[in-house]
Design an enzyme around this catalytic site. Sequence first.
Site, PDB file in Angstrom:
ATOM      1  N   LYS A 164      38.746  43.978  68.531  1.00  0.00           N
ATOM      2  CA  LYS A 164      37.823  44.753  69.376  1.00  0.00           C
ATOM      3  C   LYS A 164      37.965  44.275  70.814  1.00  0.00           C
ATOM      4  O   LYS A 164      37.917  43.055  71.067  1.00  0.00           O
ATOM      5  CB  LYS A 164      36.386  44.516  68.901  1.00  0.00           C
ATOM      6  CG  LYS A 164      36.114  45.107  67.536  1.00  0.00           C
ATOM      7  CD  LYS A 164      36.034  46.597  67.645  1.00  0.00           C
ATOM      8  CE  LYS A 164      35.612  47.234  66.346  1.00  0.00           C
ATOM      9  NZ  LYS A 164      35.546  48.684  66.459  1.00  0.00           N
ATOM     10  N   LYS A 263      37.717  58.181  58.572  1.00  0.00           N
ATOM     11  CA  LYS A 263      36.598  57.528  57.873  1.00  0.00           C
ATOM     12  C   LYS A 263      35.797  58.659  57.230  1.00  0.00           C
ATOM     13  O   LYS A 263      35.385  59.596  57.940  1.00  0.00           O
ATOM     14  CB  LYS A 263      35.698  56.777  58.848  1.00  0.00           C
ATOM     15  CG  LYS A 263      36.362  55.602  59.541  1.00  0.00           C
ATOM     16  CD  LYS A 263      35.394  54.977  60.543  1.00  0.00           C
ATOM     17  CE  LYS A 263      36.054  53.852  61.314  1.00  0.00           C
ATOM     18  NZ  LYS A 263      35.230  53.402  62.447  1.00  0.00           N
TER      19      LYS A 263
HETATM   20  O1  LIG Z   1      34.702  47.675  58.417  1.00  0.00           O
HETATM   21  C1  LIG Z   1      35.348  46.949  59.198  1.00  0.00           C
HETATM   22  O2  LIG Z   1      36.079  46.066  58.788  1.00  0.00           O
HETATM   23  C2  LIG Z   1      35.217  47.091  60.675  1.00  0.00           C
HETATM   24  C3  LIG Z   1      35.279  48.487  61.056  1.00  0.00           C
HETATM   25  C4  LIG Z   1      35.094  48.731  62.517  1.00  0.00           C
HETATM   26  O3  LIG Z   1      35.793  48.175  63.302  1.00  0.00           O
HETATM   27  C5  LIG Z   1      34.096  49.659  62.930  1.00  0.00           C
HETATM   28  C6  LIG Z   1      33.112  50.085  62.105  1.00  0.00           C
HETATM   29  C7  LIG Z   1      32.022  50.825  62.581  1.00  0.00           C
HETATM   30  C8  LIG Z   1      31.896  51.113  63.893  1.00  0.00           C
HETATM   31  C9  LIG Z   1      32.849  50.700  64.875  1.00  0.00           C
HETATM   32  O4  LIG Z   1      32.290  49.788  65.785  1.00  0.00           O
HETATM   33  C10 LIG Z   1      34.140  50.118  64.319  1.00  0.00           C
HETATM   34  C11 LIG Z   1      35.291  51.056  64.641  1.00  0.00           C
HETATM   35  O5  LIG Z   1      35.173  51.706  65.658  1.00  0.00           O
HETATM   36  O6  LIG Z   1      36.296  51.184  63.941  1.00  0.00           O
HETATM   37 MG   LIG Z   2      37.140  52.462  65.873  1.00  0.00          MG
END
Ligand SMILES: O=C(O)CCC(=O)C1=CC=C[C@@H](O)[C@@H]1C(=O)O
Ligand SMILES: [Mg+2]
Length: 372
Positions: A164, A263
């Site tokens: 991130k 997703k």
């Molecule tokens: O489930 C995971 O391992 C992390 C997934 C993840 O990075 C995210 C989940 C939900 C919201 C977001 O901030 C983020 C994404 O953007 O992919």
């Molecule tokens: Mg994302």
Amino acid sequence: MWINKIEVFHLSMPMKFTFKSAQALLNHRETLVIKVIDELGTVGYGEVVAFNEPFYTQETLPDSKRVLLNRFLPQLLAREIKHPFEIHPWMDNVTYPMATAGVENALLDLFARRQHQSIMDTVFHEETQDAIYAGMVLGDLEITHLLNQIDDYLQEGYARFKIKIKPEDGFFKLKCIREKYPDLMLLADANRSFRVEQIPELKKIDELGLLCLEEPLAEENFLAYQKLQEQLTTPICMDESIQTVEDLKKAIQFKACQVVNIKVGRVGGMYYAQQMIELCRQHHIHFWIGSMMESGISKILHVHLASLKDNYIPGDLSSSRRYFSEDVIQPEIIASQGLIQVPKGPGLGVEIDEDILKSLTINHAILDRDML
Ligand SMILES: O=C(O)CCC(=O)C1=CC=C[C@@H](O)[C@@H]1C(=O)O
Ligand SMILES: [Mg+2]
């Protein structure tokens, strides 16, 4: 089939650490688990993965819960359905994609169990992998901590890392990682944090050989994305910018991205996820499978989806234990030597541990067809 009874479990799952992204700080995860029971006593489970705050997309968990209890679930009890996808015309995947997906996923699990088929066989009629590569997501951590975590997870067998990032130090962190691991399968997710004026920072990141760059721009506008993609060699990946099939068509038309993170909750269910995957295939857009820091019920569905053979890269799919000390599914998700086995049994192919489910429940609602 008729749905005779529906239970909604509002879970609060303590997380093992605080997850930080450009938009959010999470230390516990609330979600809704929907349990549906048909006239034969067959059971199916689905999860509503909305967050309490609208930092990711607009739908929040209180919104989802309200619309489910007041509208979607009473309507579901009142009609006979032949296939789970029949619910889509009268549900609302635009305003409430996550609530819609939770109901659809529960019905699909139940329907597949009735047919003695795996959930993938009921939706996709194609060969899938028996195991998938796991992928690690690391939040916005201080650099030494970040590098240590990569070391640790490499040793556990994870080979693909998503980091991130935010504009202030995203390039710096990615550069440090690249210097230490020149060949690491690496991608970055900015969660819409870079403004157009900060494109020079993105051009620096472009030099680092990322698999893709997820949601870089704060501007919610496909033209801005198109212009950015023209300036970058790194493929742009869309996540929250694509919520409907129409969004994806528009992104394709604008050549706004080369990759899509799928997703199921964000797009309103497997019905729409499948349509998006087919569109990606037709237009040579890569797709791969994301996740939502959810319980095993939704996560294992994404493991199934990631077993499609033409996935671009390993998904955001790691062991249940990474986030939570206990999961509601049995067996829980385990990445071993970097691989996660895809369950073979009917439906989701896992059992739900109702004792754990109940111990994590902070609110429980029951709807019965007899009460209508
Ligand atoms: O489930 C995971 O391992 C992390 C997934 C993840 O990075 C995210 C989940 C939900 C919201 C977001 O901030 C983020 C994404 O953007 O992919
Ligand atoms: Mg994302």
